[in-house]
Design an enzyme around this catalytic site. Structure first.
Site, short mmCIF file in Angstrom:
data_model
loop_
_atom_site.label_atom_id
_atom_site.label_comp_id
_atom_site.label_asym_id
_atom_site.label_seq_id
_atom_site.Cartn_x
_atom_site.Cartn_y
_atom_site.Cartn_z
N SER A 45 -93.86 77.65 100.58
CA SER A 45 -93.45 76.20 100.29
C SER A 45 -91.85 76.09 100.23
CB SER A 45 -93.78 76.12 98.74
OG SER A 45 -93.07 75.05 98.10
N HIS A 51 -95.55 74.49 103.90
CA HIS A 51 -95.86 73.69 102.83
C HIS A 51 -94.70 72.90 102.28
CE1 HIS A 51 -98.73 72.67 99.45
NE2 HIS A 51 -97.53 72.58 98.73
N ASP A 64 -93.61 69.85 99.72
CA ASP A 64 -93.57 69.29 98.54
C ASP A 64 -92.87 67.88 98.33
OD1 ASP A 64 -95.54 71.05 96.92
OD2 ASP A 64 -93.81 72.61 97.31
N MET A 107 -92.19 64.65 95.96
CA MET A 107 -92.14 64.21 94.70
C MET A 107 -91.43 62.93 94.34
SD MET A 107 -91.39 67.88 92.91
CE MET A 107 -92.41 69.35 93.48
N HIS A 163 -97.90 68.06 100.58
CA HIS A 163 -98.41 67.87 99.45
C HIS A 163 -97.76 66.92 98.51
CE1 HIS A 163 -98.71 70.09 95.05
NE2 HIS A 163 -99.58 69.00 95.29
N MET A 221 -97.11 64.61 95.76
CA MET A 221 -97.15 64.26 94.44
C MET A 221 -96.64 63.07 94.11
SD MET A 221 -96.18 68.33 93.46
CE MET A 221 -95.57 68.52 94.99
N MET A 250 -104.41 73.19 91.76
CA MET A 250 -102.77 73.59 91.36
C MET A 250 -103.04 74.70 90.37
SD MET A 250 -100.45 72.09 92.85
CE MET A 250 -99.32 72.69 91.99
N GLY A 309 -94.60 69.83 89.77
CA GLY A 309 -93.28 69.35 89.61
C GLY A 309 -92.23 70.39 90.01
N ASP A 326 -102.03 76.86 94.57
CA ASP A 326 -100.54 76.32 94.84
C ASP A 326 -99.95 76.82 93.40
OD1 ASP A 326 -98.10 75.65 95.23
OD2 ASP A 326 -98.76 73.41 95.78
#
Ligand code: DX5
Ligand code: ZN
Length: 217
Positions: free
Chosen positions: A8, A33, A35, A37, A66, A68, A137, A142, A175
């Site tokens: 990640s 990966h 993330d 957000m 991913h 979020m 998760m 976060g 994850d």
């Protein structure tokens, strides 16, 4: 199937992203990966399309996004244009998950569905046949570097049972808080893909750490 490793990037050195992506390129990592957000669904903001496009230009591994973010269906075309391999949306953010998963696949990407730690595997009963991957998760989303939530091991086993019972081809990704010890237990419980942030990027030799995760039996 031999399990896959997806480092990640959230734990990488953002002042030296080229070096970090090239390290992943040269490593035994299977995917990268990423993330995303929005500060609404999760209490943090990470990075968005300008950064993803820059990464895409040099990344030689499939990009595993991913999301979020709330209302992820609004961005399906944008993620397809970037060229991500996997667009992974949270169950908790989708009112019409079946439609969203279908649209992601129609746009030429693989479709992933993610569950927060408190969301039970049973909600997947009527979507697991459509999804290419389910991400469980093992921390509240976060942040990188959080403590592994123990019930994720047993939850992985329950998801394995559901997928096998339904004859679904969905892969199981985990994850959050993954290291050699938690990773081994998750693989034993039926996980196919391990994401790791801090454990890889904060280690003295990230390439060797990726290899150690890949070599888990
Ligand atoms: C958390 C992210 C994770 C995070 C994992 O919201 O989804 O991908 O980067 O980091 P570690 O492996 O440090 O828990
Ligand atoms: Zn993630």
């Amino acid at each position: 199937m031999k399990h896959l490793i997806a480092p990640s990037l959230l734990s990488a050195d953002f002042l030296d992203l080229r070096k970090e992506v090239e390290m992943v390129n040269q490593s035994e990592a299977d995917w990268l990966h990423l993330d995303i957000m929005d500060g609404v669904f999760v209490p943090n903001i990470s990075f968005g399309f300008p950064v993803l496009k820059a990464i895409k230009a040099i990344c030689q591994k499939p990009m595993d996004a991913h999301l979020m973010i709330v209302e992820p269906h609004k961005f399906i075309r944008d993620f397809a244009e970037v060229g991500v391999y996997m667009m992974n949306v949270h169950y908790e953010t989708c009112a019409h998950l079946h439609r969203t998963v279908g649209a992601i696949k129609e746009a030429g990407m693989k479709a992933g569905v993610t569950l927060n730690p408190h969301t039970p595997v049973s909600v997947l009963e009527d979507i697991v046949d459509e999804a290419d991957m389910i991400l469980l998760m093992s921390v509240d989303p976060g942040y990188s570097g959080q403590k592994f939530i123990e019930h994720s091991v047993e939850k992985t086993a329950r998801l394995r049972e559901l997928i096998d019972r339904r004859g679904s081809r969905a892969l199981i990704q985990l994850d959050g808080g993954v290291n050699l010890e938690t990773g081994k237990r998750l693989l034993d419980a039926g996980a196919d893909i391990l994401v790791a942030g801090n454990f890889v990027f904060k280690s003295p030799d990230p390439t060797a750490t990726i290899k150690a995760l890949k070599d888990l039996k």
